[in-house]
Structures are given as C-alpha cells and as structure tokens.
Scaffold this motif. Sequence first.
Motif: not given
Length: 122
Positions: A87-104, A106-116
Amino acid sequence: QVQLVESGGGSVQPGESLRLSCAASGIIFSFYTMAWYRQAPGKQRELVADMSNGGTANYADSVKGRFTISRDNSKNTVYLQMNSLKPEDTAVYYCAAAADSDKIRKNEIEYWGQGTQVTVSS
C-alpha cells in the motif's frame, strides 16, 4: 518536441505486480540516464530507480529487491517492473530523463513525463 509518455499504471491488491513503461521521443534516448520517481499524496517526489546509459541501475532502499528498472534503447523505452506491491507504493509515478546519473542525484532533470497512477489497496 520531447515527450515522455508513461503507461501501465492501475489499481492492484497488495502482493501483486505491475509493469510501467515510458516511451520517449524527441531525444537521443541512448544518451540519457532514465529514472522513475513517485509522489504520494502530501509527500515530496522521491527517486525510485534510475538507469544510466551504460545500464547501471540504482534503487531506493524502499524498493530494493521488489522493483527492477530496465531499458530497451531500440524502442526508446524504459520500464519499471514492480513486484510484491505494498500500500505504501501508492503514488503517481513519473518517468524522467537527465544527462547523467550525477544530474539525477542533484535532481537536475531535463525532461518529465506526465505521470501514471499506481494504487495498491485491498
């Protein structure tokens, strides 16, 4: 125009599984680190899992051993296989793209999906 389109969300009972997909367009998918985030009601968005362009995966402690991130560069798609859902997995899940893992990190995301929406309830 960059698009990240998630699919596969739904309502399941505890212990069941879901597989989320995120189809990307407008980017050179193989260059990017891809990630899944989630946001539950009243909580901050949190990183669930990410996978580098080289295939290295990282997971939040709360999902280790239950969730698996994967990518198919030929289909420009990243997946999140979610098993033994709680039940604690209940959430809106978003896809994201970043230039590299360091950017992830640092939460420096370039693109987001709309969520599911994923709902886990008995």
